[in-house]
Design an enzyme around this catalytic site. Structure first.
Site, PDB file in Angstrom:
ATOM      1  N   ASP A  93      -2.906  -4.070   3.156  1.00 25.83           N
ATOM      2  CA  ASP A  93      -4.320  -3.260   2.685  1.00 25.83           C
ATOM      3  C   ASP A  93      -4.687  -2.953   4.232  1.00 25.83           C
ATOM      4  O   ASP A  93      -4.401  -3.196   5.359  1.00 25.83           O
ATOM      5  CB  ASP A  93      -5.124  -4.194   2.108  1.00 25.83           C
ATOM      6  CG  ASP A  93      -5.845  -5.165   2.467  1.00 25.83           C
ATOM      7  OD1 ASP A  93      -5.373  -5.539   3.616  1.00 25.83           O
ATOM      8  OD2 ASP A  93      -6.539  -5.879   2.001  1.00 25.83           O
ATOM      9  N   TYR A 125       1.461  -1.805  -2.650  1.00 26.27           N
ATOM     10  CA  TYR A 125       0.487  -2.847  -2.311  1.00 26.27           C
ATOM     11  C   TYR A 125       0.268  -3.646  -3.318  1.00 26.27           C
ATOM     12  O   TYR A 125       0.428  -5.062  -3.160  1.00 26.27           O
ATOM     13  CB  TYR A 125      -0.742  -2.326  -1.625  1.00 26.27           C
ATOM     14  CG  TYR A 125      -1.770  -3.030  -1.613  1.00 26.27           C
ATOM     15  CD1 TYR A 125      -1.877  -4.381  -0.512  1.00 26.27           C
ATOM     16  CD2 TYR A 125      -2.760  -3.260  -2.399  1.00 26.27           C
ATOM     17  CE1 TYR A 125      -2.747  -5.008  -0.540  1.00 26.27           C
ATOM     18  CE2 TYR A 125      -3.739  -4.398  -2.520  1.00 26.27           C
ATOM     19  CZ  TYR A 125      -3.697  -5.307  -1.431  1.00 26.27           C
ATOM     20  OH  TYR A 125      -4.505  -6.229  -1.523  1.00 26.27           O
ATOM     21  N   GLU A 173      -7.051  -7.109  -7.870  1.00 22.66           N
ATOM     22  CA  GLU A 173      -6.666  -6.106  -6.875  1.00 22.66           C
ATOM     23  C   GLU A 173      -6.841  -4.678  -7.375  1.00 22.66           C
ATOM     24  O   GLU A 173      -6.975  -3.913  -6.561  1.00 22.66           O
ATOM     25  CB  GLU A 173      -4.997  -6.408  -6.680  1.00 22.66           C
ATOM     26  CG  GLU A 173      -4.677  -7.808  -5.926  1.00 22.66           C
ATOM     27  CD  GLU A 173      -5.196  -7.623  -4.662  1.00 22.66           C
ATOM     28  OE1 GLU A 173      -5.448  -6.650  -4.071  1.00 22.66           O
ATOM     29  OE2 GLU A 173      -5.191  -8.755  -3.869  1.00 22.66           O
TER      30      GLU A 173
END
Length: 351
Positions: free
Chosen positions: A149, A131, A48
């Site tokens: 996202d 996030y 990520e």
């Protein structure tokens, strides 16, 4: 999407994901997940962080090298800063690499090498925002966190035909994404939304005809899917100027400097140079016969365009990095461009 359709849409999405999930090196696929396998939070976190502002294709090789060299968070925590920065070259945004190290060291030292299992706990770690925390918690721990996202924003804006431009629509899109997030299989749901946005509900020419959510999509019904999400006009980026100096000694050694920890390219090796601004000063790092390279280096950062005039010289000194230790590929992208531009202004060195 009509009120009350969220559950049916979620089931259709998961059924599609079970058939069409992308195979990614950091992912536990839906079949393996159903059999009880769980994703490694370390690998989810690493992917990520790398994927922020970067494509899956660009990340795969970097992810493999990182996780081969540092297979556990404790290994990364013990790594030298310079080694991590060198491996990060090509992914951009070096502040993310510095935060990667800070986070790894906090997890190793304060959490016994175990990432917190909740999004709230994850957000307390360096460099992990809402996030990333939600993504790790959902994918690795099946917390029904709302993962939003750019792909998810696009899918949601089309499902509900949200015409408010981004970034102003972010809060509304997050609320709607929350309505779609299920208590069952939330990690698979998050990854299914990402996959849908990456492969079918694409920014241009979305493949609405084969989309599993087409029966629920308001934008597809109105024929406006390819125009969403709307975006507010971007302000034009300013242009900054600068000088870069490439000095090489008779044995092929190169003069490098480490940039300040804070700021752009913080902590990275690069060539000496001026400040970047509207009127930079020509201040070479040492006295030499400096020759200007014929081409100007152009590079774009998040908030500005940079133009560097490159000067090169043969010189001698005690601070030069030996040729055997100099790896242009380990430099930040803009510095690799400087090195390439300087070659025409440097005399050949002995092999």
């Amino acid at each position: 999407m009509r009120d009350g359709d969220e559950a049916a849409a979620g089931e259709a999405l998961l059924a599609w994901y079970d058939r069409a999930a992308r195979v990614l090196p950091w992912r536990v696929g839906p079949a393996e997940h159903a059999a009880g396998e769980r994703a490694d939070p370390y690998r989810v976190w690493m992917s990520e962080v790398m994927l922020q502002q970067t494509t899956v294709a660009a990340v795969k090789d970097h992810f493999h090298r990182f996780t081969t060299r540092w297979p556990r968070v404790e290994d990364l925590a013990a790594a030298e800063d310079g080694a991590v920065m060198a491996e990060w070259a090509g992914l951009g945004y070096y502040a993310r690499a510095r935060n990667l190290l800070k986070c790894a060291r906090v997890v190793a030292q304060d959490h016994g090498g175990v990432f917190p299992a909740t999004s709230e706990g994850l957000r307390a770690l360096p460099g992990i925002g809402p996030y990333t925390a939600a993504a790790i918690a959902a994918i690795a721990h099946d917390e029904p966190a709302v993962v939003v996202d750019g792909n998810v924003e696009r899918v949601v804006s089309r499902l509900w035909a949200v015409e408010t431009p981004l970034p102003g629509a972010k809060t509304e899109l997050t609320t709607l994404a929350g309505r779609l997030t299920p208590a069952r299989r939330p990690g698979d749901h998050a990854q299914a939304m990402m996959d849908l946005g990456a492969t079918i509900c694409t920014p241009r020419n979305p493949a609405c005809a084969i989309c599993p959510l087409r029966p629920f999509c308001a934008a597809a019904a109105q024929g406006i899917a390819d125009s969403l999400p709307r975006k507010a006009p971007k302000a034009e980026k300013p242009v900054r100027q600068g000088f870069a100096f490439v000095a090489r000694d008779g044995a092929g050694g190169v003069l490098l400097e480490r940039r300040p920890e804070k700021g752009l390219l913080g902590g990275m090796l690069g060539f000496p140079g001026s400040d970047w601004g509207p009127a930079p000063e020509f201040t070479p790092p040492l006295a030499a016969d400096w020759r200007e390279a014929p081409s100007v280096v152009r590079h774009t950062f998040t908030h500005f365009h940079l133009q560097l005039r490159v000067f090169a010289a043969q010189a001698e000194g005690t601070e030069f990095t030996p040729r055997t230790e100099f790896r242009p590929a380990s430099l930040p992208t803009v510095m690799r461009k400087v090195w390439d531009a300087a070659q025409s202004a440097l005399s050949p060195h002995p092999e």
